[in-house]
Scaffold this active site. Structure first.
Site, PDB file in Angstrom:
ATOM      1  N   LYS A 175       0.883  -1.185   0.000  1.00  0.00           N
ATOM      2  CA  LYS A 175       0.000   0.000   0.000  1.00  0.00           C
ATOM      3  C   LYS A 175       0.904   1.214   0.000  1.00  0.00           C
ATOM      4  O   LYS A 175       2.002   1.197   0.551  1.00  0.00           O
ATOM      5  CB  LYS A 175      -0.884   0.003   1.243  1.00  0.00           C
ATOM      6  CG  LYS A 175      -2.054   0.975   1.183  1.00  0.00           C
ATOM      7  CD  LYS A 175      -3.186   0.482   0.292  1.00  0.00           C
ATOM      8  CE  LYS A 175      -4.431   0.211   1.047  1.00  0.00           C
ATOM      9  NZ  LYS A 175      -5.457  -0.538   0.379  1.00  0.00           N
TER      10      LYS A 175
HETATM   11  N1  GLU Z   1      -7.293  -0.494  -2.897  1.00  0.00           N
HETATM   12  C1  GLU Z   1      -8.110  -1.641  -3.095  1.00  0.00           C
HETATM   13  C2  GLU Z   1      -8.202  -2.491  -1.843  1.00  0.00           C
HETATM   14  O1  GLU Z   1      -8.075  -2.013  -0.749  1.00  0.00           O
HETATM   15  C3  GLU Z   1      -7.713  -2.437  -4.314  1.00  0.00           C
HETATM   16  C4  GLU Z   1      -6.312  -2.887  -4.377  1.00  0.00           C
HETATM   17  C5  GLU Z   1      -5.940  -3.470  -5.735  1.00  0.00           C
HETATM   18  O2  GLU Z   1      -6.798  -3.623  -6.594  1.00  0.00           O
HETATM   19  O3  GLU Z   1      -4.758  -3.747  -5.901  1.00  0.00           O
HETATM   20  O4  GLU Z   1      -8.485  -3.657  -1.891  1.00  0.00           O
END
Ligand code: GLU
Length: 431
Positions: free
Chosen positions: A122
């Site tokens: 992240k």
């Molecule tokens: N940000 C989204 C989540 O928390 C998607 C992450 C992604 O698709 O890589 O799952």
């Protein structure tokens, strides 16, 4: 915002609720709790308590008035034993190093519970995206991408949208990365617009998976959807898509909300007629006959409650008043740990975020496959394969839930940790 502090005074006059855990503390506590149920090598658990790498970068941005503002950005990469790092990029004033590490750990569990060949990451920039013009946001995104260029890549770490970012942001990431690499590399990022290699159905996927898990949970507890009432907090992409699908499948959606409050109709709302945040921001209550507050929505006497707006909305202060039998987490981390224990003590079934909203990263995986193969899938194929993946994850989690005396959240973490630990065990520690 899993790191927002929980400051609600305790109505019973006890000391105020303990400050909410940070996302990192929650992630570590959940790891320990899952490890307690499994015979996992303690050395592997120790490794999983630490991110592999956290890149911290400085992002100078020329504002429209000619001044330069300097922001701080991060990319936390937690674990890649099952495949490249995967996870969103968020633009939010509360972004910190530790929050990124905690959210990266959640992505490791989320990808593992879905059995995707990805690890967890992240990142983000500590910035208020609403204070940026479109041109400033583009410059910020391009410079941030350049600063992260050596740590991201289609086989290394694949970002995606998260709070404060969207498909357009991902198109800029893809373009900036591709320009520097000298070739078009759509697989470096997912959640792009379909015209540049994004997947059909990606934007709707988190809401669709929330609806699918709600339907499976209702079946599990012998509830027919056409006799089920639902309240949904948040009418952005997750909340609106979940509400509309459940409505289409026969459920009675009695309340939906945005930041201004909730539209409430005990006879059922025509969800397609209520504008989602993307269609018209903050318009949910505009044509409502009856408006209630967001706090009232959380305690409505409904069968299913779907918090799909922010983190930490169900707290010690209101958990006892939650009247739903089933809570499906659309947002990441909408329930504080104290509230989670209170709901568990009352046998409220809480279907956790790492399963319920995992449709987003699952269709990100489909997008990545489409980019690598240079071949787009139809929306029908995306939705069919998403449903199959959600059902497979549901079966794995349900098996642990039924085999052990645990909550749905613990069952999901047990599935995830056992897959990750097995992979670490097979690969070993090098050198
Ligand atoms: N940000 C989204 C989540 O928390 C998607 C992450 C992604 O698709 O890589 O799952």
């Amino acid at each position: 915002m899993a790191s927002a502090s929980e400051t609600s005074p305790d109505p019973a006059g006890d000391p105020p609720d303990a400050p909410t855990e940070s996302a990192l503390e929650t992630a570590l506590r959940q790891l320990r709790s899952a490890a307690d149920h499994l015979d996992v090598d303690a050395n592997i658990v120790e490794r999983l308590k630490h991110p592999t790498k956290v890149e911290e970068v400085t992002v100078p941005v020329a504002r429209d008035d000619g001044t330069v503002e300097v922001f701080t950005g991060y990319r936390a990469q937690h674990d890649s034993v099952r495949g490249p790092y995967k996870g969103g990029l968020r633009y939010h004033p509360d972004v910190t190093r530790d929050e990124c590490v905690g959210l990266a750990m959640w992505m490791t569990w989320k990808c593992a519970v879905m059995d995707l060949p990805f690890g967890g990451a992240k990142g983000g920039v500590a910035v208020d995206p609403k204070a940026l013009s479109r041109a400033e946001k583009e410059r910020l995104t391009r410079r941030f991408t350049q600063e992260l260029r050596t740590v991201i890549g289609p086989n290394q770490d694949i970002p995606a949208p998260d709070m404060g970012t969207d498909p357009q942001t991902m198109a800029w990431v893809m373009d900036a990365y591709s320009m520097q690499e000298g070739e078009t590399i759509p697989g470096v990022v997912t959640g792009k617009p379909p015209v540049v290699g994004g997947s059909e159905g990606r934007a709707e996927a988190p809401g669709r998976s929330v609806a699918l898990i709600t339907r499976l949970a209702c079946e599990q507890y012998d509830r027919h959807l056409d006799e089920t009432t639902v309240a949904v907090q948040g009418y952005g992409s997750v909340g609106a898509n979940a509400a509309r699908l459940l409505d289409e499948w026969g459920a009675t959606v009695v309340a939906v909300s945005d930041v201004n409050g909730a539209m409430y109709d005990p006879d059922g709302i025509e969800t397609a007629a209520v504008p989602s945040h993307d269609e018209e921001p903050e318009a949910v209550t505009t044509d409502a006959d009856r408006v209630i507050s967001n706090d009232e929505l959380l305690t409505l006497d409904v069968d299913v409650l779907i918090p799909a707006a922010l983190g930490n909305v169900i707290t010690k202060a209101n958990a006892e008043a939650v009247a739903a039998d089933i809570v499906v987490e659309g947002a990441n981390g909408p329930i504080t740990s104290t509230a989670d224990s209170l709901l568990a003590a009352r046998d409220v079934a809480v279907l956790p975020d790492i399963l319920a909203n995992a449709g987003g990263v699952t269709v990100s995986y489909f997008e990545w496959l489409q980019d690598i193969n240079r071949r787009a899938w139809s929306l029908e194929r995306v939705n069919d394969e998403l449903e199959a993946e959600m059902e497979a994850a549901w079966r794995a989690v349900r098996a642990e839930f039924e085999r052990r005396d645990v909550t749905w959240r613990e069952a999901a973490y047990i599935v995830a940790l056992s897959r990750i630990a097995d992979a670490h065990d097979a690969r070993g520690l090098w050198p």
